[in-house]
Write a protein that holds these residues in place. Sequence first.
Motif, PDB file in Angstrom:
ATOM      1  N   LEU A  53      61.194  56.695  72.871  1.00 39.65           N
ATOM      2  CA  LEU A  53      62.469  57.297  72.485  1.00 39.65           C
ATOM      3  C   LEU A  53      63.573  56.260  72.299  1.00 39.65           C
ATOM      4  O   LEU A  53      64.501  56.482  71.511  1.00 39.65           O
ATOM      5  N   LEU A  54      63.490  55.128  72.993  1.00 37.95           N
ATOM      6  CA  LEU A  54      64.483  54.074  72.794  1.00 37.95           C
ATOM      7  C   LEU A  54      64.453  53.542  71.367  1.00 37.95           C
ATOM      8  O   LEU A  54      65.486  53.098  70.849  1.00 37.95           O
ATOM      9  N   ARG A  55      63.290  53.615  70.733  1.00 34.51           N
ATOM     10  CA  ARG A  55      63.170  53.169  69.335  1.00 34.51           C
ATOM     11  C   ARG A  55      64.043  53.996  68.406  1.00 34.51           C
ATOM     12  O   ARG A  55      64.486  53.519  67.363  1.00 34.51           O
ATOM     13  N   GLY A  56      64.275  55.263  68.768  1.00 32.62           N
ATOM     14  CA  GLY A  56      65.037  56.141  67.888  1.00 32.62           C
ATOM     15  C   GLY A  56      66.420  56.487  68.395  1.00 32.62           C
ATOM     16  O   GLY A  56      67.139  57.259  67.753  1.00 32.62           O
ATOM     17  N   TRP A  57      66.830  55.918  69.533  1.00 31.78           N
ATOM     18  CA  TRP A  57      68.106  56.284  70.148  1.00 31.78           C
ATOM     19  C   TRP A  57      69.279  56.132  69.196  1.00 31.78           C
ATOM     20  O   TRP A  57      70.045  57.064  68.978  1.00 31.78           O
ATOM     21  N   LYS A  58      69.437  54.981  68.597  1.00 31.85           N
ATOM     22  CA  LYS A  58      70.601  54.751  67.740  1.00 31.85           C
ATOM     23  C   LYS A  58      70.449  55.363  66.354  1.00 31.85           C
ATOM     24  O   LYS A  58      71.403  55.422  65.590  1.00 31.85           O
ATOM     25  N   ARG A  59      69.258  55.852  66.044  1.00 25.44           N
ATOM     26  CA  ARG A  59      69.027  56.526  64.755  1.00 25.44           C
ATOM     27  C   ARG A  59      69.059  58.042  64.883  1.00 25.44           C
ATOM     28  O   ARG A  59      68.810  58.746  63.912  1.00 25.44           O
ATOM     29  N   VAL A  60      69.348  58.549  66.078  1.00 27.70           N
ATOM     30  CA  VAL A  60      69.258  59.987  66.338  1.00 27.70           C
ATOM     31  C   VAL A  60      70.193  60.779  65.415  1.00 27.70           C
ATOM     32  O   VAL A  60      69.932  61.948  65.123  1.00 27.70           O
TER      33      VAL A  60
END
Length: 180
Positions: A90-97
């Motif tokens: 989920l950290l991979r997508g945190w800033k792209r949420v």
Amino acid sequence: MLFRSAELRQRRGGGKKVMGGEEQKIDADLTNQLAQLAARLRDGPQQGLSPEAKRCKEALQRDPYNLELIFELGLAYADDAQWEQCANVLLRGWKRVGELQDREIRCQFLLTLSQASMSLKKFRQSLAVLNDIEESDEPETRVRVEALRCHANCSIGDSATGLQAFHRAIAGQDFETASG
């Protein structure tokens, strides 16, 4: 004259009440759910990948930048209580949420990441994730956000802010719901 506690309860109206068939069924269902939860907590996280996690991982390998697949795999890891893997994914997508269209899905994505961070005792990371969550329309989600915020703040030693979050979490609820 000494009375036994059972006799006192009956005199005060606190004795056993006869339950109807429907109430007994609900009681049995609740007992079964609690037993399953206790067994799951006692056993700890699953070893290896569940079939759902394998399916999501294979799909993500074919399309590694797909945010929906990142979220699905994170949820599969969360269901298996594999918090380290859940947080990593989920950290991979945190800033792209923000690319996700539905606000409630964005909120659930960040809540899952925050829960994983809390389980790993990364309280400041959890608070940073919680600060990125937009206000939800769902009352249950708002309560969950504030409860996590309370736990994270108290865990880093900021009990005043944690208490404020706790009060926001239980605002407007009856005692039975709030005490849960």
